[in-house]
Design a protein around this motif. Structure first.
Motif, PDB file in Angstrom:
ATOM      1  N   GLY A   1     -53.163  -7.779 -30.674  1.00  0.00           N
ATOM      2  CA  GLY A   1     -53.332  -6.917 -32.022  1.00  0.00           C
ATOM      3  C   GLY A   1     -52.934  -5.937 -31.806  1.00  0.00           C
ATOM      4  O   GLY A   1     -52.457  -4.690 -33.090  1.00  0.00           O
ATOM      5  N   VAL A   2     -52.149  -5.227 -30.748  1.00  0.00           N
ATOM      6  CA  VAL A   2     -51.680  -3.791 -30.276  1.00  0.00           C
ATOM      7  C   VAL A   2     -50.278  -3.583 -30.986  1.00  0.00           C
ATOM      8  O   VAL A   2     -50.199  -3.645 -31.740  1.00  0.00           O
ATOM      9  N   ALA A   3     -49.800  -5.364 -30.725  1.00  0.00           N
ATOM     10  CA  ALA A   3     -48.408  -5.590 -30.334  1.00  0.00           C
ATOM     11  C   ALA A   3     -48.215  -5.658 -32.065  1.00  0.00           C
ATOM     12  O   ALA A   3     -47.400  -4.834 -33.103  1.00  0.00           O
ATOM     13  N   GLY A   4     -49.199  -6.493 -33.171  1.00  0.00           N
ATOM     14  CA  GLY A   4     -49.442  -6.046 -34.532  1.00  0.00           C
ATOM     15  C   GLY A   4     -49.140  -4.830 -35.151  1.00  0.00           C
ATOM     16  O   GLY A   4     -49.096  -4.977 -36.523  1.00  0.00           O
ATOM     17  N   GLY A   5     -50.289  -3.928 -34.141  1.00  0.00           N
ATOM     18  CA  GLY A   5     -50.502  -2.598 -35.030  1.00  0.00           C
ATOM     19  C   GLY A   5     -49.049  -2.019 -35.537  1.00  0.00           C
ATOM     20  O   GLY A   5     -48.522  -1.112 -35.721  1.00  0.00           O
TER      21      GLY A   5
ATOM     22  N   TYR B   1     -44.552   4.994 -38.140  1.00  0.00           N
ATOM     23  CA  TYR B   1     -44.889   6.364 -37.479  1.00  0.00           C
ATOM     24  C   TYR B   1     -44.593   5.086 -36.043  1.00  0.00           C
ATOM     25  O   TYR B   1     -44.723   6.247 -35.122  1.00  0.00           O
ATOM     26  N   ALA B   2     -44.692   4.375 -35.954  1.00  0.00           N
ATOM     27  CA  ALA B   2     -44.056   3.935 -34.718  1.00  0.00           C
ATOM     28  C   ALA B   2     -42.804   4.404 -33.832  1.00  0.00           C
ATOM     29  O   ALA B   2     -41.960   4.561 -35.212  1.00  0.00           O
ATOM     30  N   ASN B   3     -42.425   4.293 -33.253  1.00  0.00           N
ATOM     31  CA  ASN B   3     -41.539   4.887 -32.369  1.00  0.00           C
ATOM     32  C   ASN B   3     -41.256   3.816 -31.779  1.00  0.00           C
ATOM     33  O   ASN B   3     -41.954   3.604 -30.609  1.00  0.00           O
ATOM     34  N   PHE B   4     -40.182   4.308 -30.346  1.00  0.00           N
ATOM     35  CA  PHE B   4     -40.112   3.898 -29.215  1.00  0.00           C
ATOM     36  C   PHE B   4     -41.406   4.149 -27.888  1.00  0.00           C
ATOM     37  O   PHE B   4     -41.627   3.631 -27.096  1.00  0.00           O
ATOM     38  N   PHE B   5     -41.325   6.127 -28.238  1.00  0.00           N
ATOM     39  CA  PHE B   5     -42.415   5.972 -27.105  1.00  0.00           C
ATOM     40  C   PHE B   5     -43.356   4.841 -27.563  1.00  0.00           C
ATOM     41  O   PHE B   5     -44.820   4.819 -26.012  1.00  0.00           O
ATOM     42  N   TRP B   6     -44.699   4.700 -28.440  1.00  0.00           N
ATOM     43  CA  TRP B   6     -45.177   4.130 -28.480  1.00  0.00           C
ATOM     44  C   TRP B   6     -45.802   2.814 -28.460  1.00  0.00           C
ATOM     45  O   TRP B   6     -46.030   1.866 -27.985  1.00  0.00           O
ATOM     46  N   THR B   7     -44.200   2.329 -28.811  1.00  0.00           N
ATOM     47  CA  THR B   7     -43.990   0.780 -28.526  1.00  0.00           C
ATOM     48  C   THR B   7     -43.948   0.794 -27.119  1.00  0.00           C
ATOM     49  O   THR B   7     -44.542  -0.813 -26.341  1.00  0.00           O
ATOM     50  N   PHE B   8     -42.845   0.905 -26.063  1.00  0.00           N
ATOM     51  CA  PHE B   8     -43.383   1.319 -24.665  1.00  0.00           C
ATOM     52  C   PHE B   8     -44.577   1.757 -24.116  1.00  0.00           C
ATOM     53  O   PHE B   8     -44.626   0.667 -23.287  1.00  0.00           O
TER      54      PHE B   8
ATOM     55  N   VAL C   1     -50.873  11.386 -34.252  1.00  0.00           N
ATOM     56  CA  VAL C   1     -50.724  10.976 -32.649  1.00  0.00           C
ATOM     57  C   VAL C   1     -52.338  10.395 -32.723  1.00  0.00           C
ATOM     58  O   VAL C   1     -52.506   9.777 -32.353  1.00  0.00           O
ATOM     59  N   PRO C   2     -52.956  11.203 -33.073  1.00  0.00           N
ATOM     60  CA  PRO C   2     -55.025  10.726 -33.195  1.00  0.00           C
ATOM     61  C   PRO C   2     -54.779   9.291 -33.701  1.00  0.00           C
ATOM     62  O   PRO C   2     -55.712   8.430 -33.427  1.00  0.00           O
ATOM     63  N   ALA C   3     -54.419   9.228 -34.772  1.00  0.00           N
ATOM     64  CA  ALA C   3     -54.666   8.434 -36.322  1.00  0.00           C
ATOM     65  C   ALA C   3     -53.967   7.049 -35.581  1.00  0.00           C
ATOM     66  O   ALA C   3     -54.522   5.725 -35.304  1.00  0.00           O
ATOM     67  N   MET C   4     -52.132   7.366 -35.217  1.00  0.00           N
ATOM     68  CA  MET C   4     -51.946   5.994 -33.888  1.00  0.00           C
ATOM     69  C   MET C   4     -52.796   5.730 -33.123  1.00  0.00           C
ATOM     70  O   MET C   4     -52.923   4.148 -32.718  1.00  0.00           O
ATOM     71  N   LEU C   5     -53.548   6.272 -32.281  1.00  0.00           N
ATOM     72  CA  LEU C   5     -53.969   5.960 -31.132  1.00  0.00           C
ATOM     73  C   LEU C   5     -54.990   5.184 -32.057  1.00  0.00           C
ATOM     74  O   LEU C   5     -55.300   3.685 -31.263  1.00  0.00           O
ATOM     75  N   GLY C   6     -56.051   6.191 -32.697  1.00  0.00           N
ATOM     76  CA  GLY C   6     -57.026   5.741 -32.971  1.00  0.00           C
ATOM     77  C   GLY C   6     -56.651   3.704 -33.722  1.00  0.00           C
ATOM     78  O   GLY C   6     -57.305   2.915 -33.492  1.00  0.00           O
ATOM     79  N   VAL C   7     -55.810   3.447 -34.498  1.00  0.00           N
ATOM     80  CA  VAL C   7     -55.587   2.403 -35.469  1.00  0.00           C
ATOM     81  C   VAL C   7     -54.977   1.637 -34.584  1.00  0.00           C
ATOM     82  O   VAL C   7     -55.212  -0.050 -34.262  1.00  0.00           O
TER      83      VAL C   7
ATOM     84  N   TYR D   1     -52.306  -5.674 -39.381  1.00  0.00           N
ATOM     85  CA  TYR D   1     -53.394  -5.074 -41.139  1.00  0.00           C
ATOM     86  C   TYR D   1     -54.201  -4.494 -40.913  1.00  0.00           C
ATOM     87  O   TYR D   1     -54.387  -3.387 -41.583  1.00  0.00           O
ATOM     88  N   THR D   2     -54.840  -4.056 -39.558  1.00  0.00           N
ATOM     89  CA  THR D   2     -55.866  -3.131 -39.707  1.00  0.00           C
ATOM     90  C   THR D   2     -55.276  -1.800 -39.245  1.00  0.00           C
ATOM     91  O   THR D   2     -55.440  -1.303 -40.294  1.00  0.00           O
ATOM     92  N   ALA D   3     -53.958  -1.975 -38.780  1.00  0.00           N
ATOM     93  CA  ALA D   3     -53.521  -0.843 -38.552  1.00  0.00           C
ATOM     94  C   ALA D   3     -53.060  -0.312 -39.806  1.00  0.00           C
ATOM     95  O   ALA D   3     -52.951   1.504 -40.191  1.00  0.00           O
ATOM     96  N   GLY D   4     -52.465  -1.376 -40.672  1.00  0.00           N
ATOM     97  CA  GLY D   4     -51.318  -1.041 -41.920  1.00  0.00           C
ATOM     98  C   GLY D   4     -52.351  -0.622 -42.730  1.00  0.00           C
ATOM     99  O   GLY D   4     -52.067   0.736 -43.018  1.00  0.00           O
ATOM    100  N   VAL D   5     -53.102  -1.111 -42.982  1.00  0.00           N
ATOM    101  CA  VAL D   5     -54.296  -0.895 -44.583  1.00  0.00           C
ATOM    102  C   VAL D   5     -55.181   0.754 -44.074  1.00  0.00           C
ATOM    103  O   VAL D   5     -55.435   0.880 -44.733  1.00  0.00           O
ATOM    104  N   LEU D   6     -55.265   0.624 -42.842  1.00  0.00           N
ATOM    105  CA  LEU D   6     -55.840   2.067 -42.565  1.00  0.00           C
ATOM    106  C   LEU D   6     -54.596   3.009 -42.474  1.00  0.00           C
ATOM    107  O   LEU D   6     -55.304   4.602 -42.748  1.00  0.00           O
ATOM    108  N   LEU D   7     -53.307   2.639 -41.732  1.00  0.00           N
ATOM    109  CA  LEU D   7     -52.701   4.231 -42.192  1.00  0.00           C
ATOM    110  C   LEU D   7     -51.700   3.998 -43.465  1.00  0.00           C
ATOM    111  O   LEU D   7     -52.035   5.024 -44.514  1.00  0.00           O
ATOM    112  N   ARG D   8     -51.962   2.913 -44.829  1.00  0.00           N
ATOM    113  CA  ARG D   8     -52.053   2.994 -45.101  1.00  0.00           C
ATOM    114  C   ARG D   8     -52.827   4.149 -46.652  1.00  0.00           C
ATOM    115  O   ARG D   8     -52.352   4.711 -47.531  1.00  0.00           O
TER     116      ARG D   8
END
Ligand SMILES: Nc1ncnc2c1ncn2[C@@H]1O[C@H](COP(=O)(O)OP(=O)(O)OP(=O)(O)O)[C@@H](O)[C@H]1O
Ligand SMILES: [Mg+2]
Lengths: 306, 349, 254
Positions: free
Chosen positions: B235-239, B173-180, B102-108, B85-92
């Protein structure tokens, strides 16, 4: 004032079913020190089986006095058999394993029953209304109809009370009950004293499951039937058992009634914006008791010897 | 005393700077690898792959709590929800574009992890005083409370949360790179914690909490630490999952989800990090093969739990890893029975 | 003032007075025994001193500072380590890992250091491994370092418990029936080992033991407990001669 009395009636009526479920948790815990995680699902199976029994019996009789006993006794028998099977297949092979191993197996059984019930061939994922066996009708009420006691309340309270009396008699007045108390006091010694602990354990599971079946039947009539219906009442009844002091039979009854009362009072008196949080009440209660008085109201303290 | 006379030999290990550089290289390499996969792989398989990555993170982080430290938690999905929810709410809300992504993803992702960790701290401090099955139920309760709070929250200040309807329209924005990348980070952290001198304290608490305390291990601190670290990665996995799927359903973070993660830890072998990874892969991939009969998915999880407990309670790998780890060359036989615990249990009764 | 100073210690379980007005002082390098029939309250005394149970009354001071009411790990940090009557090893971990846990409190790097494998973390990990092996070698367990603790024979498990306790660098070592389950030969070796620990590690040792021969031969002073009451204190010879001690062990003379 009238509203309060009505809330108390509702609370007791709901609490009675919690108490019935909590008794099963407490008896099993008393003997095996196991949280029978699947107990909520036994309650669900009780509801499902009473649904089918009602459908079937109403196909050939219109008399409530024929149908209702068939539904109640039939679902009790079904659940007793289920309880026996669960214990025999999923817990008995794990008798000497660490408690967590058995807990995980119990979680597995719970998940299994929930998902089997969701198969269309068995029950299906969508909620179903209970067949029109009994309509909720006011039986006792005051002139203004602000305090109403329905036939369902009477059924719930009456059945629960009757079963608790029977249960007290079984536990305190029969030989099986004596053995049961002995086993829950010292499992190992009872075995040495020639008590067939396996039989007592099976009996406990069957008895507890039959009580849960009655709760399931009552709630099926009162609300509806759904495969995941066991989750919340199961957890709340567990909280009730812990509140009363897990392992204590009077504790389970008192705990169940208190849970029912507190829940209806919270729902009735909290501003409507917050009623959504009513389900959280049970867990807050649980965590508070576990931290403040983990032995519950009627439990005994037993620190670990080193 | 000549220590070298003893049969103890340190396993040959590479210098740390080599390992650290190699890990960094792998992390960087994930980017082109991910691009290649995303262009060439059937989207369905890509989806499974991403799910595998998310589940690896969840299983390995829960393994730190349940398997390595031995504190049976049933609330992992709740912490995942906090991060999601943190990541979802902020990105939305902010809808970052272009170079800001990229910085936003890292941040959230980090913020989601930190908030989940904070939730872990709040949950952990009171509940970790409890033991075994009581702890399980209390964490389950907290997980459900987190869920109830989300369902009843329409918005927080200017941020739309969605309440029981769920949160939709999260940019993907998540993709293979972010996930793995995140999964790699999680696995390396947990691995290094578990197999260091400091991390031995976690396992010591699992083996015997009273003895660990008597040997100077601040058991509360370590238990809460394991819980907080585990919650962070959940939490990261949730994001990651929030910005992969683009929408969030609060129902999907209830205790069923926690049990799925527990099943992975149990299948892999409580305490085995590689085991958790293998199990996460198996339990993500296998049910997908039965997608035609979707109802069977959770039935499989259920049967895994019951049958594993009866026939192989130590899981696939027990507390071993796929390859030898310094200091644990002779693996313990699976803990099939524990007569002591029964006696202790009797004594308590 | 002695290193360890216990005064008027009492504990109650339910209605049972498990320990009543217990006094003891122990100096560095001393070896003091605690004996008494089963259920006398010996282990309970250890449990209070190490913070497992809270005393109902009385004080425990280490190096002049009160340690009553501290957590077990804090008491260990202050310098008291123990073994357990019913062995409590980290059963699923290797012998070496068991000892490494004892070094936990001496670590100076945090979790971040562990994850990044900073030079300090590497230094500490390597040094502790060497120290652990050295310690195991002194107790004759070095050739078993990689074995899983619960696969060790009983006598070795007891010695490993001692090694693990010594790893925490104690000033006082409490041994709860270290000879239980050992054969006569092992007991002789144990006596020598306790003596070695007392001199080489310069710790004060407080020993609970049922084997009278062992206790009488190595202890400088002995306290005798019965039903939580201290019934005799003194040198081995004084205690042996005390009629109340015989009575406690053998029952009332008829
Ligand atoms: N946690 C506890 N709760 C209740 N009673 C306890 C507890 N621990 C010990 N006791 C009781 O206190 C008394 C003293 O026990 P303790 O273990 O100290 O005896 P001991 O002298 O060590 O005996 P042994 O030689 O058999 O080891 C016993 O009666 C025991 O049952
Ligand atoms: Mg003792």
């Amino acid at each position: 004032m009238d509203q309060l009395i009505q809330q108390l009636i509702n609370g007791l009526s709901v609490g009675a079913t919690y108490a019935l479920i909590a008794l099963g948790y407490t008896m099993v815990y008393g003997i095996l020190r196991l949280i029978n995680f699947a107990h909520g699902e036994v309650y669900m199976v009780g509801a499902v089986s009473s649904y089918y029994l009602a459908e079937w019996s109403m196909g050939w009789t219109h008399s409530l006095w024929v149908s209702l006993p068939i539904v109640v006794v039939g679902s009790m028998v079904t659940c007793a058999i289920l309880g026996f099977l669960i214990e025999f297949l999923a817990y008995r092979p794990l008798r000497d394993r660490p408690r967590l191993v058995v807990l995980i197996s119990a979680i597995g059984v719970s998940l299994l029953l929930q998902n089997l019930a969701q198969f269309q061939a068995i029950f299906g994922p969508t909620p179903k209304r209970f067949p029109e066996l009994i309509q909720s009708t006011p039986v006792l009420y005051n002139a203004a109809h602000t305090i109403v006691l329905t036939n369902l309340d009477i059924l719930s309270l009456g059945l629960s009370l009757g079963l608790m009396v029977i249960m007290t008699w079984v536990v305190l007045g029969t030989k099986t009950g004596l053995a049961l108390r002995a086993v829950s006091f010292r499992f190992d010694i009872s075995m040495l004293m020639g008590i067939n602990t396996g039989k007592i354990i099976s009996f406990t599971f069957m008895f507890g499951s039959a009580l849960a079946a009655v709760a399931g039947t009552i709630d099926a009539i009162r609300y509806d039937v759904r495969p995941l219906m066991g989750l919340m009442p199961g957890l709340k009844a567990f909280v009730a058992a812990v509140l009363g002091g897990i392992g204590s039979i009077p504790g389970a009854v008192v705990g169940g009634l208190l849970m029912g009362l507190s829940e209806t009072l919270v729902k009735g008196y909290l501003p409507s914006a917050y009623t959504g949080y009513a389900d959280a009440v049970a867990f807050v209660v649980l965590i508070v008791i576990l931290l403040v008085r983990p032995t519950g109201l009627f439990g005994r303290v037993a620190p670990e010897k080193v | 005393m000549n220590v070298n006379m003893t049969p103890f030999r340190r396993l040959p290990t590479l210098p740390v700077w080599v390992i650290n550089s190699a890990l960094t290289a792998i992390l960087v390499g994930l980017w082109p690898l991910g691009r290649a996969l995303e262009q060439n792989l059937n989207p369905y398989y890509l989806q499974i792959l991403i799910l595998v990555g998310i589940n690896i993170m969840l299983a390995v982080s829960l393994n730190l709590v349940n398997g390595i430290t031995g504190q049976f938690s049933l609330g992992h999905a709740g912490f995942m929800a906090v991060g999601a929810y943190t990541a979802g709410v902020l990105l939305r809300h902010y809808q970052p574009e272009g170079g800001a992504i990229v910085p936003a993803m890292l941040g959230v992702l980090i913020l989601g992890g930190l908030l989940a960790a904070a939730a872990g701290l709040i949950v952990g401090i009171p509940t970790l005083r409890l033991q075994g099955d009581y702890l399980a139920i209390a964490t389950l309760g907290f997980g459900e409370i987190i869920n109830v709070v989300i369902i009843n929250t329409e918005s927080v200040g200017p941020f739309y949360v969605g309440g029981s309807a769920g949160l939709h329209g999260i940019p993907i924005y998540a993709n293979f790179f972010w996930t793995f990348g995140a999964a790699l980070f999680c696995v390396v952290c947990v691995w290094r914690l578990a197999y260091s001198n400091k991390g031995k304290a976690f396992a010591a608490i699992r083996e015997d909490e009273i003895a660990a305390g008597a040997m100077g291990v601040n058991t509360t601190y370590y238990k809460v630490a394991a819980f907080v670290i585990g919650a962070f990665f959940a939490g990261v996995a949730g994001g990651v999952s929030a910005t992969w799927f683009g929408n969030l359903d609060p129902e999907s973070f209830r205790f069923m989800r926690s049990i799925e993660i527990v099943a992975m830890v149990v299948l892999g072998g409580s305490g085995s990090i590689t085991g958790a990874i293998v199990a996460a892969i198996l339990l993500t991939w296998l049910p997908e093969q039965l997608r035609a009969v979707q109802e069977w998915r959770l039935v499989i999880y259920a049967l895994v739990l019951i049958l594993m407990m009866i026939f192989r309670p130590a899981g696939l790998l027990g507390n071993r890893e796929l390859w030898p780890v310094p200091g644990r060359r002779k693996p313990a036989p699976p803990a099939t029975s524990d007569p002591d615990s029964r006696q202790r249990m009797m004594a308590e009764g | 003032m002695a290193l360890l100073e216990i005064s008027n210690l009492s504990v109650v379980f339910g209605g049972l007075k498990a320990l009543c007005d217990f006094d003891l002082s122990l100096e560095q390098g001393e070896l003091v025994g605690l004996i008494g029939p089963n259920g006398a309250g010996k282990t309970t005394t250890f449990n209070i001193v190490t913070g497992v149970y809270r005393p109902a009354a009385g004080g425990v001071r280490l190096g002049g500072r009160s340690i009553a009411g501290l957590n077990p790990y804090q008491i260990n940090h202050r310098g008291i380590a123990r073994t357990f009557q019913n062995i409590r090893l980290f059963a699923g971990m290797s012998v070496l890992d068991n000892v490494l846990v004892g070094f936990n409190q001496s670590l100076r790097h945090g979790f971040v250091g562990t994850v990044l494998r900073t030079p300090r973390h590497q230094r500490e990990d390597k040094r502790n491994q060497d120290r652990a092996m050295e310690l195991l070698a002194k107790l004759g367990l070095d050739d078993r370092a990689m074995e899983t603790a619960h696969n060790l024979p009983y006598g070795d498990q007891r010695r490993l418990e001692i090694a693990r306790a010594l790893a925490t660098n104690p000033k006082i070592l409490l041994l709860d029936e270290p000879a239980a389950g050992m054969n006569p030969q092992e007991k002789i070796e144990l006596a020598a080992m306790i003596e070695m620990i007392r001199t080489q590690f310069r710790v004060g040792i407080w020993l609970i033991e049922h084997d009278m021969k062992l206790v009488m031969s190595i202890c400088q002073r002995i306290t005798v407990l019965d039903h939580g009451q201290t019934i005799a204190v003194g040198t081995p010879d004084q205690v042996r001669a005390d009629p109340r001690v015989c009575e406690a062990y053998l029952g009332e003379p008829t």
